[in-house]
Design a protein around this motif. Structure first.
Motif, PDB file in Angstrom:
ATOM      1  N   THR A 159       0.831  -1.209   0.000  1.00 15.18           N
ATOM      2  CA  THR A 159       0.000   0.000   0.000  1.00 15.18           C
ATOM      3  C   THR A 159       0.863   1.256   0.000  1.00 15.18           C
ATOM      4  OG1 THR A 159      -1.729  -1.172   1.226  1.00 15.18           O
ATOM      5  CG2 THR A 159      -1.844   1.219   1.204  1.00 15.18           C
ATOM      6  N   THR A 160       1.973   1.221   0.716  1.00 13.81           N
ATOM      7  CA  THR A 160       2.895   2.347   0.745  1.00 13.81           C
ATOM      8  C   THR A 160       3.443   2.624  -0.651  1.00 13.81           C
ATOM      9  OG1 THR A 160       3.537   1.862   3.033  1.00 13.81           O
ATOM     10  CG2 THR A 160       5.044   3.219   1.731  1.00 13.81           C
ATOM     11  N   ILE A 161       3.850   1.578  -1.342  1.00 14.12           N
ATOM     12  CA  ILE A 161       4.397   1.738  -2.690  1.00 14.12           C
ATOM     13  C   ILE A 161       3.365   2.344  -3.636  1.00 14.12           C
ATOM     14  CG2 ILE A 161       5.218   0.448  -4.715  1.00 14.12           C
ATOM     15  CD1 ILE A 161       6.481  -1.537  -2.626  1.00 14.12           C
ATOM     16  N   ARG A 162       2.111   1.973  -3.442  1.00 20.96           N
ATOM     17  CA  ARG A 162       1.046   2.484  -4.325  1.00 20.96           C
ATOM     18  C   ARG A 162       0.707   3.951  -4.057  1.00 20.96           C
ATOM     19  NH1 ARG A 162      -1.623  -2.423  -2.535  1.00 20.96           N
ATOM     20  NH2 ARG A 162      -1.181  -4.121  -3.989  1.00 20.96           N
ATOM     21  N   HIS A 163       1.117   4.477  -2.904  1.00 19.35           N
ATOM     22  CA  HIS A 163       0.783   5.860  -2.575  1.00 19.35           C
ATOM     23  C   HIS A 163       1.443   6.797  -3.591  1.00 19.35           C
ATOM     24  CE1 HIS A 163       0.411   9.655  -0.411  1.00 19.35           C
ATOM     25  NE2 HIS A 163      -0.489   9.066   0.365  1.00 19.35           N
ATOM     26  N   PRO A 172      14.524   0.101  -2.748  1.00 15.58           N
ATOM     27  CA  PRO A 172      15.573  -0.870  -2.388  1.00 15.58           C
ATOM     28  C   PRO A 172      15.550  -1.298  -0.920  1.00 15.58           C
ATOM     29  CG  PRO A 172      16.481   0.787  -3.850  1.00 15.58           C
ATOM     30  CD  PRO A 172      15.097   1.252  -3.487  1.00 15.58           C
ATOM     31  N   LEU A 173      15.147  -0.397  -0.026  1.00 19.05           N
ATOM     32  CA  LEU A 173      15.077  -0.767   1.396  1.00 19.05           C
ATOM     33  C   LEU A 173      13.964  -1.790   1.638  1.00 19.05           C
ATOM     34  CD1 LEU A 173      15.554   2.768   3.008  1.00 19.05           C
ATOM     35  CD2 LEU A 173      17.253   0.944   2.752  1.00 19.05           C
ATOM     36  N   ILE A 174      12.865  -1.639   0.914  1.00 19.47           N
ATOM     37  CA  ILE A 174      11.776  -2.611   1.026  1.00 19.47           C
ATOM     38  C   ILE A 174      12.201  -3.941   0.431  1.00 19.47           C
ATOM     39  CG2 ILE A 174       9.416  -3.138   0.331  1.00 19.47           C
ATOM     40  CD1 ILE A 174       8.808  -0.166   0.377  1.00 19.47           C
ATOM     41  N   LEU A 175      12.883  -3.893  -0.703  1.00 18.15           N
ATOM     42  CA  LEU A 175      13.348  -5.126  -1.344  1.00 18.15           C
ATOM     43  C   LEU A 175      14.395  -5.840  -0.483  1.00 18.15           C
ATOM     44  CD1 LEU A 175      13.601  -3.991  -5.067  1.00 18.15           C
ATOM     45  CD2 LEU A 175      11.937  -5.585  -4.071  1.00 18.15           C
ATOM     46  N   HIS A 176      15.213  -5.080   0.205  1.00 18.28           N
ATOM     47  CA  HIS A 176      16.195  -5.693   1.112  1.00 18.28           C
ATOM     48  C   HIS A 176      15.480  -6.461   2.223  1.00 18.28           C
ATOM     49  CE1 HIS A 176      19.816  -6.301   3.445  1.00 18.28           C
ATOM     50  NE2 HIS A 176      19.272  -5.693   4.481  1.00 18.28           N
ATOM     51  N   ALA A 177      14.432  -5.862   2.768  1.00 13.81           N
ATOM     52  CA  ALA A 177      13.650  -6.540   3.802  1.00 13.81           C
ATOM     53  C   ALA A 177      12.968  -7.775   3.230  1.00 13.81           C
ATOM     54  CB  ALA A 177      12.619  -5.585   4.390  1.00 13.81           C
ATOM     55  N   LEU A 178      12.450  -7.662   2.019  1.00 17.47           N
ATOM     56  CA  LEU A 178      11.780  -8.800   1.378  1.00 17.47           C
ATOM     57  C   LEU A 178      12.762  -9.941   1.120  1.00 17.47           C
ATOM     58  CD1 LEU A 178       9.196  -9.925   0.104  1.00 17.47           C
ATOM     59  CD2 LEU A 178       9.804  -8.740  -2.017  1.00 17.47           C
ATOM     60  N   LYS A 179      13.982  -9.588   0.796  1.00 13.79           N
ATOM     61  CA  LYS A 179      15.017 -10.596   0.547  1.00 13.79           C
ATOM     62  C   LYS A 179      15.304 -11.429   1.788  1.00 13.79           C
ATOM     63  CE  LYS A 179      19.207  -9.046   0.321  1.00 13.79           C
ATOM     64  NZ  LYS A 179      20.383  -8.295  -0.174  1.00 13.79           N
ATOM     65  N   ASN A 198       2.618  -9.254  -3.457  1.00 18.63           N
ATOM     66  CA  ASN A 198       1.949  -7.997  -3.788  1.00 18.63           C
ATOM     67  C   ASN A 198       2.920  -6.815  -3.795  1.00 18.63           C
ATOM     68  OD1 ASN A 198      -0.592  -9.155  -4.099  1.00 18.63           O
ATOM     69  ND2 ASN A 198      -1.144  -8.867  -1.958  1.00 18.63           N
ATOM     70  N   ILE A 199       4.005  -6.936  -3.046  1.00 14.65           N
ATOM     71  CA  ILE A 199       5.019  -5.877  -3.019  1.00 14.65           C
ATOM     72  C   ILE A 199       5.645  -5.720  -4.399  1.00 14.65           C
ATOM     73  CG2 ILE A 199       7.257  -5.201  -2.060  1.00 14.65           C
ATOM     74  CD1 ILE A 199       6.415  -6.626   0.542  1.00 14.65           C
ATOM     75  N   ILE A 200       6.014  -6.840  -5.015  1.00 12.84           N
ATOM     76  CA  ILE A 200       6.620  -6.801  -6.345  1.00 12.84           C
ATOM     77  C   ILE A 200       5.610  -6.305  -7.378  1.00 12.84           C
ATOM     78  CG2 ILE A 200       7.782  -8.138  -8.147  1.00 12.84           C
ATOM     79  CD1 ILE A 200       9.402  -7.825  -5.591  1.00 12.84           C
ATOM     80  N   GLU A 201       4.386  -6.780  -7.273  1.00 12.02           N
ATOM     81  CA  GLU A 201       3.359  -6.341  -8.217  1.00 12.02           C
ATOM     82  C   GLU A 201       3.099  -4.845  -8.087  1.00 12.02           C
ATOM     83  OE1 GLU A 201       0.551 -10.073  -9.213  1.00 12.02           O
ATOM     84  OE2 GLU A 201       0.274  -9.269  -7.190  1.00 12.02           O
ATOM     85  N   ALA A 202       3.146  -4.319  -6.855  1.00 14.13           N
ATOM     86  CA  ALA A 202       2.958  -2.881  -6.651  1.00 14.13           C
ATOM     87  C   ALA A 202       4.099  -2.089  -7.284  1.00 14.13           C
ATOM     88  CB  ALA A 202       2.862  -2.577  -5.153  1.00 14.13           C
ATOM     89  N   LEU A 203       5.322  -2.597  -7.173  1.00 12.63           N
ATOM     90  CA  LEU A 203       6.467  -1.929  -7.801  1.00 12.63           C
ATOM     91  C   LEU A 203       6.334  -1.932  -9.321  1.00 12.63           C
ATOM     92  CD1 LEU A 203       9.378  -3.267  -5.568  1.00 12.63           C
ATOM     93  CD2 LEU A 203       8.635  -0.875  -5.767  1.00 12.63           C
ATOM     94  N   LEU A 204       5.930  -3.047  -9.886  1.00 16.47           N
ATOM     95  CA  LEU A 204       5.760  -3.113 -11.338  1.00 16.47           C
ATOM     96  C   LEU A 204       4.655  -2.162 -11.805  1.00 16.47           C
ATOM     97  CD1 LEU A 204       6.133  -6.960 -11.874  1.00 16.47           C
ATOM     98  CD2 LEU A 204       7.683  -5.179 -12.717  1.00 16.47           C
ATOM     99  N   ALA A 205       3.612  -2.036 -11.006  1.00 16.20           N
ATOM    100  CA  ALA A 205       2.523  -1.117 -11.349  1.00 16.20           C
ATOM    101  C   ALA A 205       2.998   0.339 -11.342  1.00 16.20           C
ATOM    102  CB  ALA A 205       1.355  -1.296 -10.387  1.00 16.20           C
ATOM    103  N   ARG A 206       4.070   0.607 -10.606  1.00 13.12           N
ATOM    104  CA  ARG A 206       4.654   1.953 -10.576  1.00 13.12           C
ATOM    105  C   ARG A 206       5.797   2.082 -11.597  1.00 13.12           C
ATOM    106  NH1 ARG A 206       4.537   5.125  -5.979  1.00 13.12           N
ATOM    107  NH2 ARG A 206       5.639   6.561  -7.357  1.00 13.12           N
ATOM    108  N   ASP A 207       5.900   1.100 -12.507  1.00 13.53           N
ATOM    109  CA  ASP A 207       6.935   1.099 -13.548  1.00 13.53           C
ATOM    110  C   ASP A 207       8.343   1.041 -12.971  1.00 13.53           C
ATOM    111  OD1 ASP A 207       5.089   1.222 -15.700  1.00 13.53           O
ATOM    112  OD2 ASP A 207       4.890   3.391 -15.425  1.00 13.53           O
TER     113      ASP A 207
END
Length: 280
Positions: A159-163, A172-179, A198-207
């Motif tokens: 949801t944060t990424i979609r804001h 990258p900080l979110i991806l580091h945590a996801l890793k 959903n985190i990755i899908e949200a990033l892709l939706a933001r190009d």
């Protein structure tokens, strides 16, 4: 007034009655809901407090000041980060349901654009810390209901990424945590992987750059090699391996079904096939 009885009564009110109640006693109600947001009482926490927060947001019954107060409180050390790092304690309920509340506030602010920009930016800069530091991986807790902090943290991150005001420089900080979220000495069994994807899908939706996500996947699998070199085939390796492969397989299927990021799909497939020894 008793908060549980009040919320039970509030749930049966008409819209106009709710408006009147919020004008007269809204600040008191919100403070009581925050105070009890992490109660071990599942009915009060989940069915009454969280549901009432959603109703208040959906029906536009909160003032700008109230929305800001909720955001400032819920993102703080006494709520979202309360005793983070603890395991098997009731503090997880405060963190987990604060995460849900913040996600709901951000979704509402994406429509209204009323939360303070400086507060938002401070939050965006540290959002990756939640999944990184959270160690309580329990899903359903007997007699206390759902904790599910990892899943709720994933919901919050997506949801944060979609804001619209979220700057992708913080990704990258979110991806580091996801890793690292799959290396918490457990194997997720309550569909956490679907929420994390959903985190990755949200990033892709933001190009967000597909190349950057490919690099992320490469780093995820490099973690396997590093663990083997430093610690060998211990119990932590096998739980981490299983959990990570489950996440990557879920991500691959999600990308395939939605026809997204073909190069990323190929990268994931190659690594999963290697570690599952497919075609060997």
């Amino acid at each position: 007034m008793n908060i549980k009885n009040t919320l039970q009564s509030f749930s049966t009110m008409t819209h106009s009655a709710r408006q009147e109640f919020m004008l007269e006693k809204g600040d008191w109600l919100l403070q009581e809901m925050l105070t009890h947001i992490g109660t071990p009482d599942a009915e009060l926490r989940d069915k009454l407090i969280y549901r009432t927060f959603i109703d208040l947001l959906s029906d536009d019954l909160l003032s700008t000041e109230q929305l800001q107060h909720l955001f400032d409180s819920a993102t703080g050390n006494d709520f979202l980060y309360l005793n983070i790092g603890e395991e098997m304690t009731d503090s997880v309920f405060t963190r987990s349901f604060s995460a849900l509340l913040v996600a709901s506030l951000l979704a509402k602010d994406a429509e209204l654009h009323i939360l303070n920009d400086d507060c938002l930016q401070i939050f965006f800069q540290k959002i990756g810390r939640f999944l990184l530091l959270e160690k309580d991986t329990r899903g359903h807790v007997q007699d206390k209901g759902w904790a599910h902090s990892i899943a709720h943290g994933a919901d919050l991150a997506a949801t944060t990424i979609r804001h619209p005001k979220f700057d992708l420089q913080h990704a990258p900080l979110i991806l580091h945590a996801l890793k690292l979220v799959t290396w918490k000495d457990t194997v997720f069994v309550n569909d956490e992987e679907e929420r994390l994807v959903n985190i990755i899908e949200a990033l892709l939706a933001r190009d967000y750059s597909e190349e950057a996500l490919i690099e992320f996947v490469e780093q995820v699998f490099d973690k396997f090699e590093m663990h083997l070199v430093t610690q060998g085939y211990n119990e932590a390796f096998f739980s981490g391996r299983t959990c990570t492969l489950n996440l990557m397989k879920t991500l691959y299927i999600a990308l395939k079904m939605n026809n997204l990021a073909p190069k990323l799909q190929n990268t994931i497939y190659g690594h999963v096939a290697k570690w599952l020894k497919l075609g060997a």
